[in-house]
Motif scaffolding. Sequence first.
Motif, PDB file in Angstrom:
ATOM      1  N   SER A  22      23.585 -47.500   7.643  1.00 26.44           N
ATOM      2  CA  SER A  22      22.695 -47.860   6.540  1.00 26.44           C
ATOM      3  C   SER A  22      23.448 -48.628   5.472  1.00 26.44           C
ATOM      4  N   ASN A  24      23.315 -49.596   1.224  1.00 30.27           N
ATOM      5  CA  ASN A  24      22.780 -49.504  -0.128  1.00 30.27           C
ATOM      6  C   ASN A  24      23.347 -50.687  -0.901  1.00 30.27           C
ATOM      7  N   GLU A 101      25.172 -38.619   7.086  1.00 29.09           N
ATOM      8  CA  GLU A 101      25.412 -39.751   6.195  1.00 29.09           C
ATOM      9  C   GLU A 101      26.261 -40.830   6.872  1.00 29.09           C
ATOM     10  N   SER A 103      26.662 -44.646   5.194  1.00 33.48           N
ATOM     11  CA  SER A 103      26.166 -45.671   4.288  1.00 33.48           C
ATOM     12  C   SER A 103      27.307 -46.561   3.811  1.00 33.48           C
TER      13      SER A 103
END
Length: 158
Positions: A22, A24, A101, A103
């Motif tokens: 992912s 951000n 997680e 990220s």
Amino acid sequence: MGRRIDYYDDPQAPKANSIVPSANVIVVNDEGDILLIRRSDNDNWALPGGGMDLGESLPETAIRETAEETGIRAEVTGLVGIYTDPRHVILYTSNNEVRQEFSVVFTARPVGGKPTPSDESTEVRWVPPAEVGALPMDRSMRMRVDRYFMAPEDVHLG
């Protein structure tokens, strides 16, 4: 729509059943304000971002997710950090997915568009650094934003 529930180092947390790369994005305007969204799945403030799709690079994910969630077109300018702590898991109640997680947080500058909410964001706005601390934010998101403000030119691994 389901809810997003973040767990950190919680023995009662569900076990991870997936991992999704992912991105951000800390989009910074000329005034130094950062672009934040109020998430529709947990009502917390957050950086725009989301999971990588097949056929795209992670910087492309960052640009696509920012545009989808905020209406702002952005250009990636740098890297803030990589966050892969297995003690942080995220439950998506819509399908019982529990992600570990993974990220990567980028910096970017806006190149067009205007702040516009989406299905994933109930509010989108430019927030001056002095106001960020007062907004409700998940622990992991706060850590990413705080690290950026501590050393905006450094890369962080966490």
